[in-house]
Enzyme design. Sequence first.
Site, PDB file in Angstrom:
ATOM      1  N   CYS A  46       5.138   2.967  -4.612  1.00 12.14           N
ATOM      2  CA  CYS A  46       7.032   3.033  -3.872  1.00 12.14           C
ATOM      3  C   CYS A  46       6.241   1.984  -2.851  1.00 12.14           C
ATOM      4  CB  CYS A  46       6.290   4.438  -2.614  1.00 12.14           C
ATOM      5  SG  CYS A  46       6.097   4.009  -1.603  1.00 12.14           S
ATOM      6  N   CYS A  83       4.647   9.469  -1.389  1.00 13.05           N
ATOM      7  CA  CYS A  83       4.952   9.350  -2.990  1.00 13.05           C
ATOM      8  C   CYS A  83       4.245  10.461  -3.060  1.00 13.05           C
ATOM      9  CB  CYS A  83       5.364   8.165  -3.315  1.00 13.05           C
ATOM     10  SG  CYS A  83       4.174   7.381  -3.806  1.00 13.05           S
ATOM     11  N   CYS A 142      -7.984  -0.783   6.747  1.00 16.00           N
ATOM     12  CA  CYS A 142      -7.976   0.181   7.969  1.00 16.00           C
ATOM     13  C   CYS A 142      -6.267   0.737   7.859  1.00 16.00           C
ATOM     14  CB  CYS A 142      -8.016  -1.059   8.926  1.00 16.00           C
ATOM     15  SG  CYS A 142      -7.767  -0.815  11.037  1.00 16.00           S
TER      16      CYS A 142
END
Length: 245
Positions: A209, A160, A229
């Site tokens: 999103c 997005c 991570c």
Amino acid sequence: MTLTHVFSTRRVGSFTRASGRRATTTLVSIPSVRVVVVKASHSGNGNDSSNSNGRNNNNNNNDNSNDNSNNSSNSSINRHRLLRALVASIATIGVAAQSRTAVAAPESQPVNLSDEEWQKRLGGPGAMPYRVLRKAATEPPFTSPLNKEYSPGTFVCAGCGSSLFDSSAKFNSGTGWPSFTQALPGAVDESEDRSIVFMPRTEVSCHTCHGHLGHVFPDGPPPTGLRYCMNGAALAFVKGGQGQG
């Protein structure tokens, strides 16, 4: 006059003073001390007592009146103080609310697409960005070019375009995935992930999103002690700038 802890007493005698008052002499014996106590009794007609009682009643009435006046004044002062404190509290709450509004991160419009639309946007059902963001897959380590990206800029969501991490938070974790000490305020959501039964983890997803980004672990460097991570396939890099949110 009243004495306490008296060991022994002995009445010696009595006599009448010129004033008409009768006096009684009592000898009180205490070890190594001898005290003489004189008790005076009135022989008059009680006028002195009446006058004294009248004066005491008047004084008591005046004291009660003064106490009532003081109580009324104190009550009025307390009401004014309470009102001022209430007004000050309301003003403080209003200022705090304005401060929170001023520093709050801007809200991004949620992105809700169908699975077909996501496939089209992310390169198809077999593309790594689609598999990571929409199916929570994990890319192989050391395969993303963003793993070695340390230029000034912003890492954004590949789905997005929302800003997720500032490049200043990136560090080399040696794991083969892009790692960060912290996310931008309000940029990501965290939730419990038990997809591996024996190793519960904390999943990180894009707040806008809800695309899967990776996981966060409590083994990072200062100042946060965290290691975000991330999958490089879930990110894009805007050099020297920021994303949409």
